[in-house]
Write a protein that holds these residues in place. Structure first.
Motif, mmCIF file in Angstrom:
data_model
loop_
_atom_site.group_PDB
_atom_site.id
_atom_site.type_symbol
_atom_site.label_atom_id
_atom_site.label_comp_id
_atom_site.label_asym_id
_atom_site.label_seq_id
_atom_site.Cartn_x
_atom_site.Cartn_y
_atom_site.Cartn_z
ATOM 1 N N LYS A 1 -16.330 -0.450 -0.169
ATOM 2 C CA LYS A 1 -15.207 -1.344 0.117
ATOM 3 C C LYS A 1 -14.458 -1.812 -1.139
ATOM 4 O O LYS A 1 -14.378 -3.009 -1.432
ATOM 5 N N PRO A 2 -13.901 -0.854 -1.887
ATOM 6 C CA PRO A 2 -13.192 -1.248 -3.116
ATOM 7 C C PRO A 2 -11.930 -2.067 -2.824
ATOM 8 O O PRO A 2 -11.369 -1.986 -1.730
ATOM 9 N N ARG A 3 -11.544 -2.851 -3.814
ATOM 10 C CA ARG A 3 -10.323 -3.647 -3.716
ATOM 11 C C ARG A 3 -9.367 -3.180 -4.808
ATOM 12 O O ARG A 3 -9.738 -3.127 -5.982
ATOM 13 N N ILE A 4 -8.154 -2.859 -4.417
ATOM 14 C CA ILE A 4 -7.104 -2.467 -5.351
ATOM 15 C C ILE A 4 -6.267 -3.703 -5.639
ATOM 16 O O ILE A 4 -5.830 -4.396 -4.724
ATOM 17 N N ASP A 5 -6.055 -3.968 -6.907
ATOM 18 C CA ASP A 5 -5.240 -5.112 -7.311
ATOM 19 C C ASP A 5 -4.565 -4.747 -8.632
ATOM 20 O O ASP A 5 -5.168 -4.851 -9.698
ATOM 21 N N VAL A 6 -3.339 -4.263 -8.534
ATOM 22 C CA VAL A 6 -2.603 -3.806 -9.705
ATOM 23 C C VAL A 6 -1.252 -4.520 -9.749
ATOM 24 O O VAL A 6 -0.527 -4.543 -8.760
ATOM 25 N N ILE A 7 -0.961 -5.102 -10.905
ATOM 26 C CA ILE A 7 0.361 -5.679 -11.135
ATOM 27 C C ILE A 7 1.129 -4.690 -11.994
ATOM 28 O O ILE A 7 0.585 -4.122 -12.944
#
Length: 172
Positions: free
Chosen positions: A118-124
């Protein structure tokens, strides 16, 4: 309606005729179309031979963009079990009319719940949409269509760090 059909129908729309209209179209692609996840861009705003660049790849052609999205969409749809678990937050958008670009700052957030870790992607990141008049034979630009000729995306973290999020369990 499939992404393929929505892309084809968008091609029938006329290109924008002002930087403000282009900004509105790009803003809509983030806010309504969630395009960072769906790839659903308003193709009428892009030149046929637009160059697309991000920290991991570069290619030429709006058709290539649409084809790449068509190939990736089933994978993304599998990884994201709920449409509410991924979003494209538009943090800022502005137009630099003197230099000829629209710049957005965004946050791409998503939970890939279909895999056990269950990875979380969080890219600005930031994207500059460089635009120009499509065809100006007399040197005047009033009312002529404008389109993006260069899509230049940068991330506020190293590309490898962003890509590693795919294989890192959430919360680590």
């Amino acid at each position: 309606s499939s992404p393929e059909n929505s892309q084809e129908s968008k091609c029938l729309l006329p290109p924008p005729t002002s930087p403000d209209e282009l900004l509105s179209i790009i803003k809509n692609d983030y806010v309504v179309n969630n395009y960072l996840w769906t790839g659903d861009i308003s193709t009428e705003a892009f030149e046929e031979k637009c160059t697309f660049r991000d920290p991991t790849l570069s290619f030429v052609g709006t058709d290539t963009f649409v084809k790449n999205v068509r190939n990736l969409r089933p994978i993304v749809d599998f990884l994201i079990t709920s449409k509410d678990s991924c979003r494209s937050d538009l943090l800022d958008i502005s137009c630099n009319k003197d230099e000829g670009y629209i710049e957005s700052r965004w946050n791409m957030i998503g939970n890939l719940d279909a895999v056990p870790w269950k990875p979380r992607i969080d890219v600005i990141g930031r994207t500059k949409f460089w635009y120009r008049n499509v065809d100006s034979t007399d040197g005047k630009s009033d009312g002529l269509p404008i389109q993006v000729f260069l899509y230049d995306e940068k991330w506020e973290m190293p590309a490898m760090q962003a890509l590693l999020q795919i294989v890192t369990p959430a919360g680590r």
